[in-house]
Design a protein around this motif. Structure first.
Motif, mmCIF file in Angstrom:
data_model
loop_
_atom_site.group_PDB
_atom_site.id
_atom_site.type_symbol
_atom_site.label_atom_id
_atom_site.label_comp_id
_atom_site.label_asym_id
_atom_site.label_seq_id
_atom_site.Cartn_x
_atom_site.Cartn_y
_atom_site.Cartn_z
ATOM 1 N N PHE A 1 -1.820 -7.798 -3.309
ATOM 2 C CA PHE A 1 -1.289 -6.710 -4.129
ATOM 3 C C PHE A 1 -1.758 -6.834 -5.579
ATOM 4 O O PHE A 1 -1.781 -7.922 -6.156
ATOM 5 N N GLY B 1 -0.844 2.371 -2.269
ATOM 6 C CA GLY B 1 -1.461 1.893 -1.039
ATOM 7 C C GLY B 1 -0.479 1.142 -0.163
ATOM 8 O O GLY B 1 -0.452 1.330 1.060
ATOM 9 N N PHE B 2 0.366 0.284 -0.778
ATOM 10 C CA PHE B 2 1.348 -0.455 0.003
ATOM 11 C C PHE B 2 2.416 0.480 0.566
ATOM 12 O O PHE B 2 2.887 0.295 1.696
ATOM 13 N N GLU C 1 -5.868 -0.430 5.058
ATOM 14 C CA GLU C 1 -5.285 0.501 4.096
ATOM 15 C C GLU C 1 -5.882 1.895 4.273
ATOM 16 O O GLU C 1 -5.175 2.901 4.196
ATOM 17 N N VAL D 1 -4.785 -3.909 -3.258
ATOM 18 C CA VAL D 1 -3.771 -2.980 -2.741
ATOM 19 C C VAL D 1 -2.827 -2.555 -3.860
ATOM 20 O O VAL D 1 -2.151 -3.383 -4.476
ATOM 21 N N ILE E 1 0.930 2.030 3.550
ATOM 22 C CA ILE E 1 0.932 1.042 4.640
ATOM 23 C C ILE E 1 2.334 0.923 5.236
ATOM 24 O O ILE E 1 2.505 0.825 6.454
ATOM 25 N N SER F 1 -0.899 -4.189 10.248
ATOM 26 C CA SER F 1 -0.358 -4.794 9.026
ATOM 27 C C SER F 1 0.787 -5.764 9.292
ATOM 28 O O SER F 1 0.855 -6.834 8.688
ATOM 29 N N LYS G 1 -8.811 -3.732 3.485
ATOM 30 C CA LYS G 1 -9.123 -2.400 2.985
ATOM 31 C C LYS G 1 -9.319 -1.425 4.131
ATOM 32 O O LYS G 1 -8.976 -0.249 4.023
ATOM 33 N N THR H 1 4.399 -3.316 -7.218
ATOM 34 C CA THR H 1 3.717 -2.886 -5.993
ATOM 35 C C THR H 1 4.625 -3.067 -4.786
ATOM 36 O O THR H 1 4.682 -2.214 -3.888
#
Length: 498
Positions: free
Chosen positions: A235, A27-28, A161, A23, A31, A312, A158, A250
């Motif tokens: 991460f 991406g985070f 994500e 991630v 999310i 999440s 994934k 991240t």
């Protein structure tokens, strides 16, 4: 005997290696957009606008969001540095058995949130089907929606994500549309969105109302602040990086920028929602202020928002905790099912009206855990952890029959005092929990039970990614088993080398 030796080494709870972290910062952040757009935040805005004008609601929400974001990032370093989840690290301040007590509470809270969000999503689905086909059965929609979310979570981090990548831009656009629709409705009633207040609070009462909004927002995310290592262990982070900020980049963008902005926008929509139709329930508000295709699209946003939040922020943490409690006989997917069952039987449709009061109580109790984690990880162990011992039944963290009394006492005192002063519950819980634990552990408990990483804090032995180290836990029959579900990135664990 083999099971007795190895139940702490459930494959879903083994450390994540550097190569298995997938991630990114972007991406985070994506999310986080999905997690922060949650309709329960509307309740905070709807309650706050009764006493405070919108600018003060926004300021209080930003203060609370940034404060809890700092807590999240601090605690999230546990996952980034060592690749371990919340229930595994909790064995250090609470013991190999003691970890289950606060962990189960965290898991139950997450399951309740899952149920609340699923209820909102199911009523939105029911509204869409009613609009298109005249169908009206929200209970059936609830069952189907819960099932779909649990399947999505079971497919792994994934998959979650990728879903967030798809949902986030749609959610942002429709949220703007939703705000515009409700604001126009309020203005048409002669209400100034930026100054209207139902029952203005001033002086001490005004400050108290302001702090209640701050603490409600902190309590709202206190569950994830405690449990951030369960996410942050996935991460991306550079090896051999001594800078805490570079190592946690991240996290920083998501928890200190994206979350406060998105969460504040949701609270604002809840406030405008109350102005427009005298309720913070978005389903009722939309059905009263929109129709046709506009109503259908706005309801679709609600479905996507609840889905992305639940996977999440609620199902992963709860399922990880239940898997930890049950050991290898309760793999991650079983934890997912348990979360779904608990989130349904609590009758979440009855919790929305008392949500703000619950947030203050939950915030204080969980903030005390966050404080204990902070004191244990930063102040006592100074980020150095004997990770291998966390997986040993009769090792360093067994303490007294599996319990660290310093952690349990500090949690009771911190959570108890926090709820004597609910207006400041999250802050009091954090600082009292941290302070009491530090004193008890340093001057009592760790004198009786010396900790290897405190006695001999060598980087090459007890630091993780900062020292370029991946933790590999050996001597487990489960290292030859394909790891399961959310930790899909936990590819084949390897036996630790001496």
């Amino acid at each position: 005997m083999e099971n007795k030796k190895s139940y702490l080494k459930s494959p879903d709870l083994l450390p994540v290696t550097h190569a298995q972290r997938k991630v990114s910062a972007f991406g985070f952040s994506v999310i986080w957009v999905g997690m922060a757009i949650v309709l329960a935040a509307f309740a905070i805005g709807g309650s706050a606008i009764i006493s405070l004008p919108l600018p003060y609601v926004i300021l209080a929400t930003l203060v609370g969001s940034v404060a809890i974001g700092i807590f999240m990032t601090l605690i999230g370093d546990i996952g980034v540095e060592h690749g371990i989840s919340f229930p595994v690290y909790m064995r250090a301040p609470f013991g190999t058995l003691g970890t289950h007590i606060p962990s189960i509470m965290r898991g139950f809270t997450a399951a309740c949130w899952f149920g609340i969000n699923s209820y909102f999503g199911s009523t939105a689905i029911n509204g869409i089907l009613n609009l298109l086909f005249g169908f009206d059965n929200w209970i059936l929609c609830f069952i189907v929606f819960v099932t779909l979310q649990l399947i999505n979570t079971s497919l792994g981090i994934k998959s979650i994500e990728r879903f967030a990548d798809l949902a986030a831009p749609v959610i942002i656009l429709i949220s703007c549309w939703m705000y515009s629709t409700l604001a126009d409705n309020a203005v048409s009633q002669g209400k100034d969105v930026w100054s209207w207040v139902e029952s203005p609070a001033t002086g001490v009462a005004g400050f108290t109302a302001f702090m209640v909004v701050v603490m409600a927002n902190m309590g709202f995310w206190a569950t994830l602040a405690a449990d951030m290592p369960s996410l942050s262990r996935f991460f991306k982070a550079p090896k051999n990086e001594r800078s805490w900020f570079k190592r946690n980049k991240t996290q920083l963008m998501g928890s200190l920028v994206v979350m406060p902005i998105t969460n504040t926008f949701m609270v604002v929509i809840g406030a405008v929602c109350y102005m427009a139709v005298a309720t913070a329930d978005p389903i009722q508000a939309l059905q009263a202020s929109a129709n046709g295709i506009i109503l259908g699209v706005l309801l679709l946003m609600i479905v996507l928002a609840q889905w992305s939040t639940n996977t999440s922020a609620n199902v992963i943490p709860a399922a990880t905790i239940f898997s930890n409690v049950g050991g290898p006989k309760v793999p991650f997917w079983v934890g997912v099912v348990i979360t779904g069952i608990l989130g349904s039987i609590v009758q979440p449709w009855s919790l929305f009206d008392v949500l703000n009061s619950l947030l203050l109580i939950i915030g204080g109790i969980l903030a005390a855990i966050v404080g204990i984690l902070f004191a244990d990880y930063y102040l006592l162990r100074k980020r150095r952890v004997n990770v291998s011992a966390l997986y040993e039944l009769d090792g360093q963290f067994k303490y007294v029959k599996g319990f660290n009394l310093a952690g349990l006492i500090a949690w009771i005192i911190g959570g108890g005092i926090a709820n004597i002063f609910p207006t400041y519950s999250s802050l009091i819980g954090f600082f009292v929990g941290a302070g009491v634990y530090y004193v008890l552990a340093k001057y009592w408990w760790f004198v009786k039970y010396p900790q290897a990483e405190i006695m001999n804090p060598r980087d090459e032995l007890y630091l993780g990614i900062t020292a370029g180290r991946d933790w590999h836990i050996g001597d487990s029959p489960y290292t030859e088993t394909e790891p399961n579900l959310v930790p899909e990135t936990l590819e084949q664990p390897v036996t630790q080398k001496s």
